[in-house]
Design a protein around this motif. Structure first.
Motif: not given
Ligand SMILES: CSCC[C@H](NC=O)C(=O)O
Ligand SMILES: [Zn+2]
Ligand SMILES: [Zn+2]
Length: 433
Positions: A38-51, A121-124, A134-138, A416-422
């Motif tokens: 939320q502090t990073l302003n990302l879209q948030i979904q909680t998925l469930h694959f069990t009943p 890394a996304i924060r930075n 491209r869209t980035v998903h975590v 830092k490495v992930y900043e570069s990668l992302i």
């Protein structure tokens, strides 16, 4: 407060949530990571694959400027293996930080470090006004340590996943005591094999053929011989452990219980053994299935078996689950360059001896690399005293002799490495991909 409001503070707080099997708490880490997202302003979904909805999967999204391009997925599992607290020098869920800059916790290496590093890394990048093309998903997924059947397996097979149009995925890797970053282009698929023997019971003094113990021991001997041949290849330097089929006995069970022990003058009519098998992508799974049926557990020895294949060995086209690490994979060169431009050195790509959730995405034909940016760090996943180095030796010496601030740490360097990668992977624009 200020202490908590740092990347290391958030790492420690995440580590303090006990998500160890057999009863991982998934609600707490999902709430914790949701608050960060939320502090990073990302879209948030909680998925469930069990009943029962007891195994949430948290999906965070940073939309790209060209969302129709295949996206980048960064994966980390929420769960961890158990810990035996009395065998640790610091309690496994304390995230204790030593003066030398080590943080002790179950999950420190496997794999809570990367979840926080992705988000930092996304924060930075956001603070630097970077916009991905491209869209980035975590994805933060449950149950990796027990096979991912209610987590990554169902996620990768779902419509939600298909709609993410993932072009490339990063998942966990492993630490390196040396100073190169390790990268994994494949896993070995685990198979659990249970061999059960039946046989003639009788007096402990008698000599006769076809006892259950004898039948099981014949099976164990054949498998042990196969294991030796594989291990000899490793010992001779012809193959890495991850490049051969491993077969390890994990339990033996038989005997007629009596008090604290067993009846000693009866030969039992049933015996059983369990084996953990790991198959590299280079091996032919059909050949191994045949070998198990005909050589390891033949019915002619009064043996039956159960083979539990823990995930796929081939992708939807029937190809081995291995990601190309050459020019045929455009993501590979972007990955490699991004590591190098962050000042990192990359080791020769390897197969992982164990298994990760990436196999389920590779099964969908998605290129995936295993990567955890831990150099100069002993390999402690699933071990006692798992820890992550917050400072490397150089900065520890600097700290000691010059009382410098801890700028250059393994954990922070990983961010830092992930900043570069992302930034590189999300702005790479080859349309055919
Ligand atoms: C049954 S799949 C188990 C997956 C597990 N992963 C990490 O250790 C492993 O044993 O490799
Ligand atoms: Zn892991
Ligand atoms: Zn693990």
């Amino acid at each position: 407060d200020r202490q908590n409001d740092t990347p290391v503070g958030r790492f420690q707080n995440y580590l303090r949530i006990n998500t160890a099997h057999p009863n991982p708490n998934y609600a707490a880490p999902v709430a914790f990571l949701t608050a960060i997202a939320q502090t990073l302003n990302l879209q948030i979904q909680t998925l469930h694959f069990t009943p029962s909805k007891s195994k949430p999967l948290l999906l965070l999204t940073w939309p790209g400027s060209h969302p129709s391009l295949p996206s980048l997925l960064l994966n980390s599992h929420l769960d961890s293996v158990p810990a035996e607290p009395d065998k640790w020098t610091h309690p496994p869920f304390s995230a204790h930080r030593t003066p030398e800059g080590l943080i002790f916790a179950r999950g420190a290496q496997d794999d809570k470090c990367i979840a926080i590093q992705y988000l930092e890394a996304i924060r930075n990048l956001k603070a630097a006004n970077f916009t991905p093309i491209r869209t980035v998903h975590v994805s933060l997924v449950p149950d990796e340590e027990i096979g991912g059947l209610d987590g990554a397996a169902k996620f990768a097979a779902s419509k939600q996943f298909h709609d993410l149009n993932v072009g490339f995925m990063l998942d966990e890797g492993q630490a390196n005591p040396g100073d190169e970053f390790r990268v994994f282009y494949a896993d070995r698929t685990p198979w659990n094999l249970i061999v059960k023997a039946q046989g003639t019971p009788g007096h402990g003094s008698r000599l006769y053929d076809n006892g259950a113990m004898e039948n099981l021991m014949k099976s164990v001997e054949v498998m042990t011989r196969f294991r030796e041949v594989q291990f000899d290849e490793v010992k001779a330097g012809n193959a890495a452990i991850s490049e051969v089929i491993s077969v390890n006995p994990v339990y033996l069970k038989s005997g007629i219980p009596s008090g604290d022990g067993f009846v000693m003058n009866m030969q039992p009519s049933e015996a059983e053994a369990g084996f953990n098998i790991r198959i590299p992508p280079t091996a032919d799974p059909e050949l191994l299935r045949k070998r198990i049926a005909e050589e390891w557990a033949p019915a002619s020895w009064n043996l039956t078996y159960q083979l539990l294949e823990q995930g796929p060995t081939r992708d939807f086209m029937g190809r081995p689950l291995a990601t190309a690490t050459d020019d045929s994979n455009p993501w590979w060169s972007v990955f490699k360059q991004a590591i190098e431009s962050a000042g990192g050195k990359l080791a020769k790509p390897e197969i992982l001896t164990s298994t990760t959730d990436a196999r389920y995405m590779r099964q969908q034909g998605i290129p995936a690399l295993g990567f955890s940016p831990m150099t100069n760090t002993p390999i402690l996943l699933h071990d006692h005293n798992e820890h992550e180095l917050i400072m490397n030796i150089f900065s520890r010496l600097q700290h000691l002799f010059f009382s410098q601030h801890l700028k250059d740490t393994i954990f922070l360097k990983g961010i830092k490495v992930y900043e570069s990668l992302i930034s590189a992977l999300s702005s790479f624009e080859q349309r055919s991909q």
